[in-house]
Design a protein around this motif. Structure first.
Motif, PDB file in Angstrom:
ATOM      1  N   UNK A   8       0.761  -1.237   0.000  1.00 20.78           N
ATOM      2  CA  UNK A   8       0.000   0.000   0.000  1.00 20.78           C
ATOM      3  C   UNK A   8       0.789   1.282   0.000  1.00 20.78           C
ATOM      4  N   UNK A   9       2.101   1.227   0.073  1.00 14.48           N
ATOM      5  CA  UNK A   9       2.880   2.457   0.035  1.00 14.48           C
ATOM      6  C   UNK A   9       2.861   3.068  -1.354  1.00 14.48           C
ATOM      7  N   UNK A  10       3.472   4.242  -1.471  1.00 12.50           N
ATOM      8  CA  UNK A  10       3.541   4.884  -2.775  1.00 12.50           C
ATOM      9  C   UNK A  10       3.796   6.367  -2.673  1.00 12.50           C
ATOM     10  N   UNK A  11       3.569   7.041  -3.785  1.00 13.96           N
ATOM     11  CA  UNK A  11       3.781   8.483  -3.895  1.00 13.96           C
ATOM     12  C   UNK A  11       2.432   9.179  -3.962  1.00 13.96           C
ATOM     13  N   UNK A  12       2.283  10.222  -3.149  1.00 12.52           N
ATOM     14  CA  UNK A  12       1.014  10.953  -3.112  1.00 12.52           C
ATOM     15  C   UNK A  12       1.310  12.422  -2.879  1.00 12.52           C
ATOM     16  N   UNK A  13       0.436  13.274  -3.351  1.00  8.70           N
ATOM     17  CA  UNK A  13       0.602  14.709  -3.116  1.00  8.70           C
ATOM     18  C   UNK A  13       0.118  15.061  -1.708  1.00  8.70           C
ATOM     19  N   UNK A  14       0.647  16.146  -1.193  1.00 11.60           N
ATOM     20  CA  UNK A  14       0.218  16.632   0.110  1.00 11.60           C
ATOM     21  C   UNK A  14      -1.292  16.821   0.115  1.00 11.60           C
ATOM     22  N   UNK A  15      -1.914  16.394   1.217  1.00 15.57           N
ATOM     23  CA  UNK A  15      -3.357  16.446   1.328  1.00 15.57           C
ATOM     24  C   UNK A  15      -4.057  15.176   0.876  1.00 15.57           C
ATOM     25  N   UNK A  16      -3.305  14.313   0.244  1.00 16.82           N
ATOM     26  CA  UNK A  16      -3.881  13.069  -0.252  1.00 16.82           C
ATOM     27  C   UNK A  16      -3.957  11.989   0.808  1.00 16.82           C
ATOM     28  N   UNK A  17      -4.344  10.799   0.360  1.00 15.88           N
ATOM     29  CA  UNK A  17      -4.544   9.663   1.261  1.00 15.88           C
ATOM     30  C   UNK A  17      -3.870   8.404   0.723  1.00 15.88           C
ATOM     31  N   UNK A  18      -3.484   7.547   1.645  1.00 15.98           N
ATOM     32  CA  UNK A  18      -2.980   6.215   1.321  1.00 15.98           C
ATOM     33  C   UNK A  18      -3.470   5.260   2.395  1.00 15.98           C
ATOM     34  N   UNK A  19      -3.549   3.995   2.020  1.00 13.40           N
ATOM     35  CA  UNK A  19      -3.919   2.969   2.987  1.00 13.40           C
ATOM     36  C   UNK A  19      -2.869   1.864   2.947  1.00 13.40           C
ATOM     37  N   UNK A  20      -2.285   1.598   4.098  1.00 11.25           N
ATOM     38  CA  UNK A  20      -1.309   0.522   4.230  1.00 11.25           C
ATOM     39  C   UNK A  20      -1.992  -0.710   4.819  1.00 11.25           C
ATOM     40  N   UNK A  21      -1.530  -1.865   4.359  1.00 10.79           N
ATOM     41  CA  UNK A  21      -2.024  -3.135   4.880  1.00 10.79           C
ATOM     42  C   UNK A  21      -0.840  -3.998   5.289  1.00 10.79           C
ATOM     43  N   UNK A  83      -5.037   3.745   7.680  1.00  8.53           N
ATOM     44  CA  UNK A  83      -5.602   4.721   6.762  1.00  8.53           C
ATOM     45  C   UNK A  83      -4.974   6.074   7.061  1.00  8.53           C
ATOM     46  N   UNK A  84      -4.304   6.628   6.074  1.00 11.18           N
ATOM     47  CA  UNK A  84      -3.576   7.882   6.252  1.00 11.18           C
ATOM     48  C   UNK A  84      -4.230   8.957   5.386  1.00 11.18           C
ATOM     49  N   UNK A  85      -4.794   9.942   6.035  1.00 10.14           N
ATOM     50  CA  UNK A  85      -5.444  11.065   5.346  1.00 10.14           C
ATOM     51  C   UNK A  85      -4.685  12.358   5.618  1.00 10.14           C
ATOM     52  N   UNK A  86      -4.964  13.350   4.807  1.00  7.34           N
ATOM     53  CA  UNK A  86      -4.338  14.672   4.973  1.00  7.34           C
ATOM     54  C   UNK A  86      -2.826  14.544   5.115  1.00  7.34           C
ATOM     55  N   UNK A  87      -2.237  13.781   4.241  1.00  5.00           N
ATOM     56  CA  UNK A  87      -0.803  13.519   4.329  1.00  5.00           C
ATOM     57  C   UNK A  87       0.010  14.784   4.116  1.00  5.00           C
ATOM     58  N   UNK A  88       1.116  14.843   4.835  1.00  6.53           N
ATOM     59  CA  UNK A  88       2.026  15.984   4.769  1.00  6.53           C
ATOM     60  C   UNK A  88       3.404  15.516   4.303  1.00  6.53           C
ATOM     61  N   UNK A 113       7.693  -0.371   3.758  1.00  8.50           N
ATOM     62  CA  UNK A 113       7.106   0.132   2.519  1.00  8.50           C
ATOM     63  C   UNK A 113       7.277   1.645   2.488  1.00  8.50           C
ATOM     64  N   UNK A 114       7.690   2.150   1.326  1.00 12.49           N
ATOM     65  CA  UNK A 114       7.994   3.568   1.209  1.00 12.49           C
ATOM     66  C   UNK A 114       6.730   4.379   1.007  1.00 12.49           C
ATOM     67  N   UNK A 115       6.610   5.442   1.785  1.00 13.54           N
ATOM     68  CA  UNK A 115       5.546   6.432   1.594  1.00 13.54           C
ATOM     69  C   UNK A 115       6.227   7.769   1.327  1.00 13.54           C
ATOM     70  N   UNK A 116       5.906   8.361   0.195  1.00 14.91           N
ATOM     71  CA  UNK A 116       6.482   9.649  -0.173  1.00 14.91           C
ATOM     72  C   UNK A 116       5.363  10.643  -0.430  1.00 14.91           C
ATOM     73  N   UNK A 117       5.419  11.759   0.271  1.00 18.25           N
ATOM     74  CA  UNK A 117       4.406  12.795   0.121  1.00 18.25           C
ATOM     75  C   UNK A 117       5.074  14.024  -0.477  1.00 18.25           C
ATOM     76  N   UNK A 118       4.635  14.394  -1.656  1.00 14.46           N
ATOM     77  CA  UNK A 118       5.226  15.553  -2.340  1.00 14.46           C
ATOM     78  C   UNK A 118       4.445  16.821  -1.993  1.00 14.46           C
ATOM     79  N   UNK A 119       5.170  17.935  -1.970  1.00 16.90           N
ATOM     80  CA  UNK A 119       4.536  19.217  -1.612  1.00 16.90           C
ATOM     81  C   UNK A 119       4.013  19.942  -2.830  1.00 16.90           C
TER      82      UNK A 119
END
Length: 119
Positions: A8-21, A83-88, A113-119
């Motif tokens: 479930x990791x990945x790249x997401x923009x700031x304010x986005x959401x990801x879900x890890x399992x 569940x990760x919301x409002x990612x920074x 698992x890598x989680x990357x949040x871009x600004x």
């Protein structure tokens, strides 16, 4: 032995959401805790607790994620979710699944698992 498989990791923009399992298999005890820790890429950064949940349903969150992240688990599937919301951008890290065998006082870790949040 307990094996942990994360997804479930990945790249997401700031304010986005990801879900890890994280699915656990092997010698699963009836009393345990499962959760997530993370380690940011900065030099000297220690692995830190993100959220944990006991088999009885008690939760613990880092102050930095309260109100944004939610941990849950399916005991029948031995699976924990984050569940990760409002990612920074400061949430960027390698996230590690953790299984704590309460009676043995022993921690098992996933591969991360890598989680990357871009600004």
């Amino acid at each position: 032995q307990v094996q942990l498989v994360e997804s479930g990791g990945g790249l997401v923009q700031a304010g986005g959401s990801l879900r890890l399992s994280c699915a656990a298999s092997g010698s699963i005890g009836s009393i345990n805790a499962m959760g997530w820790y993370r380690q940011a890429p900065a030099p000297g950064k220690q692995r830190e607790l993100v959220a944990t949940m006991t088999s009885g349903g008690l939760t613990n969150y880092a102050d930095s994620v309260k109100g944004r992240f939610t941990i849950s688990r399916d005991n029948a599937k031995n699976t924990v979710y984050l569940q990760m919301n409002s990612l920074k951008p400061e949430d960027t890290a390698v996230y590690y699944c953790n299984y704590y065998a309460t009676r043995m006082h022993y921690h098992y870790w996933g591969q991360g698992t890598q989680v990357t949040v871009s600004s």
